[in-house]
Write a protein that holds these residues in place. Sequence first.
Motif, PDB file in Angstrom:
ATOM      1  N   PHE A 157       0.815  -1.213   0.000  1.00 16.14           N
ATOM      2  CA  PHE A 157       0.000   0.000   0.000  1.00 16.14           C
ATOM      3  C   PHE A 157       0.851   1.266   0.000  1.00 16.14           C
ATOM      4  O   PHE A 157       0.406   2.313  -0.489  1.00 16.14           O
ATOM      5  CB  PHE A 157      -0.977  -0.042   1.178  1.00 16.14           C
ATOM      6  CG  PHE A 157      -2.029  -1.092   0.966  1.00 16.14           C
ATOM      7  CD1 PHE A 157      -3.132  -0.828   0.173  1.00 16.14           C
ATOM      8  CD2 PHE A 157      -1.876  -2.367   1.490  1.00 16.14           C
ATOM      9  CE1 PHE A 157      -4.083  -1.803  -0.074  1.00 16.14           C
ATOM     10  CE2 PHE A 157      -2.816  -3.347   1.257  1.00 16.14           C
ATOM     11  CZ  PHE A 157      -3.930  -3.071   0.465  1.00 16.14           C
ATOM     12  N   ASN A 160       1.408   1.629  -3.645  1.00 16.14           N
ATOM     13  CA  ASN A 160       0.228   2.226  -4.271  1.00 16.14           C
ATOM     14  C   ASN A 160       0.249   3.745  -4.133  1.00 16.14           C
ATOM     15  O   ASN A 160      -0.049   4.479  -5.084  1.00 16.14           O
ATOM     16  CB  ASN A 160      -1.049   1.695  -3.612  1.00 16.14           C
ATOM     17  CG  ASN A 160      -1.286   0.223  -3.873  1.00 16.14           C
ATOM     18  OD1 ASN A 160      -0.600  -0.391  -4.687  1.00 16.14           O
ATOM     19  ND2 ASN A 160      -2.242  -0.349  -3.175  1.00 16.14           N
ATOM     20  N   GLU A 164       0.567   6.734  -7.161  1.00 17.34           N
ATOM     21  CA  GLU A 164      -0.343   7.882  -7.283  1.00 17.34           C
ATOM     22  C   GLU A 164       0.433   9.188  -7.267  1.00 17.34           C
ATOM     23  O   GLU A 164       0.200  10.085  -8.084  1.00 17.34           O
ATOM     24  CB  GLU A 164      -1.359   7.865  -6.134  1.00 17.34           C
ATOM     25  CG  GLU A 164      -2.359   6.728  -6.202  1.00 17.34           C
ATOM     26  CD  GLU A 164      -3.692   7.156  -6.769  1.00 17.34           C
ATOM     27  OE1 GLU A 164      -3.805   8.305  -7.240  1.00 17.34           O
ATOM     28  OE2 GLU A 164      -4.612   6.328  -6.745  1.00 17.34           O
ATOM     29  N   TYR A 207       5.485  -5.600  -7.662  1.00 20.14           N
ATOM     30  CA  TYR A 207       4.319  -6.396  -7.266  1.00 20.14           C
ATOM     31  C   TYR A 207       4.525  -7.892  -7.534  1.00 20.14           C
ATOM     32  O   TYR A 207       4.079  -8.734  -6.755  1.00 20.14           O
ATOM     33  CB  TYR A 207       3.067  -5.908  -7.994  1.00 20.14           C
ATOM     34  CG  TYR A 207       2.572  -4.560  -7.521  1.00 20.14           C
ATOM     35  CD1 TYR A 207       2.319  -4.310  -6.181  1.00 20.14           C
ATOM     36  CD2 TYR A 207       2.362  -3.520  -8.428  1.00 20.14           C
ATOM     37  CE1 TYR A 207       1.870  -3.071  -5.744  1.00 20.14           C
ATOM     38  CE2 TYR A 207       1.910  -2.278  -8.005  1.00 20.14           C
ATOM     39  CZ  TYR A 207       1.668  -2.055  -6.664  1.00 20.14           C
ATOM     40  OH  TYR A 207       1.220  -0.830  -6.240  1.00 20.14           O
TER      41      TYR A 207
END
Length: 239
Positions: A157, A160, A164, A207
């Motif tokens: 996360f 992530n 962004e 990932y």
Amino acid sequence: MSEFNKLKPIETAHQFINKYFPNCQGAVMAGSVVRGEETYTSDLDIVVFDKSINSSYRESFIDFGWAIEIFVHNLTSYKFFFNLDYKVAKPAMQRMIFEGIILKDEGIIVSIKKEAKEILEKGPERWTEETIKTKRYFITDALDDFIGCKNRAEEIFIANTLAELIHEFVLRTNGRWIGSSKWIIRALKQYDEKFTEEFVESFDDYYKNGEKSKVVHLSEMVLEPYGGRLFQGFSSGKK
């Protein structure tokens, strides 16, 4: 109605407007089906202009064998969403109207399409030096967390968040619109396809394999032209 015999998108959209909004002043069909990018889960996006409604609303239907999402405005309420999208640099409404196929027009759609086109071509408001400095700090902070993290669940996360932030930084520092979800990649591709390939490869490698080095390199490469990482001396809100 099965997948094999349901109506074509444009035919469905016309029938939908005739059924639910026969007295509207204008309507356009937008979204992936208009761009030729639809999948078997795609819905129909329809923007409706109806002077009889008091405020904008959004509603979803299943009809004519299709999932249909409508965005209903009166003849001025859409301007609020134009302004809102402009401020966050995600021109969803402008794209829908500019790209949309006209379903009905009683003399209003051409001028609204022109408004949308002008905003899209103008681009978002340019970031100030202070904003760039703040965003450098946020990326640096997330990058340090990513590098030092030993918890795989937390790492995912943080990655992530970095994705962004990096996409936003690259596009906004170059005066381009940003996106969310699938529009992150679409917005990056519209700016620089080669960079987008590197962006995807870097995060894909992490990932799939847990390999952080490409993400770290990408982050530092993006920050370098603006002074690199930023921690020491950063201050916000101090008086």
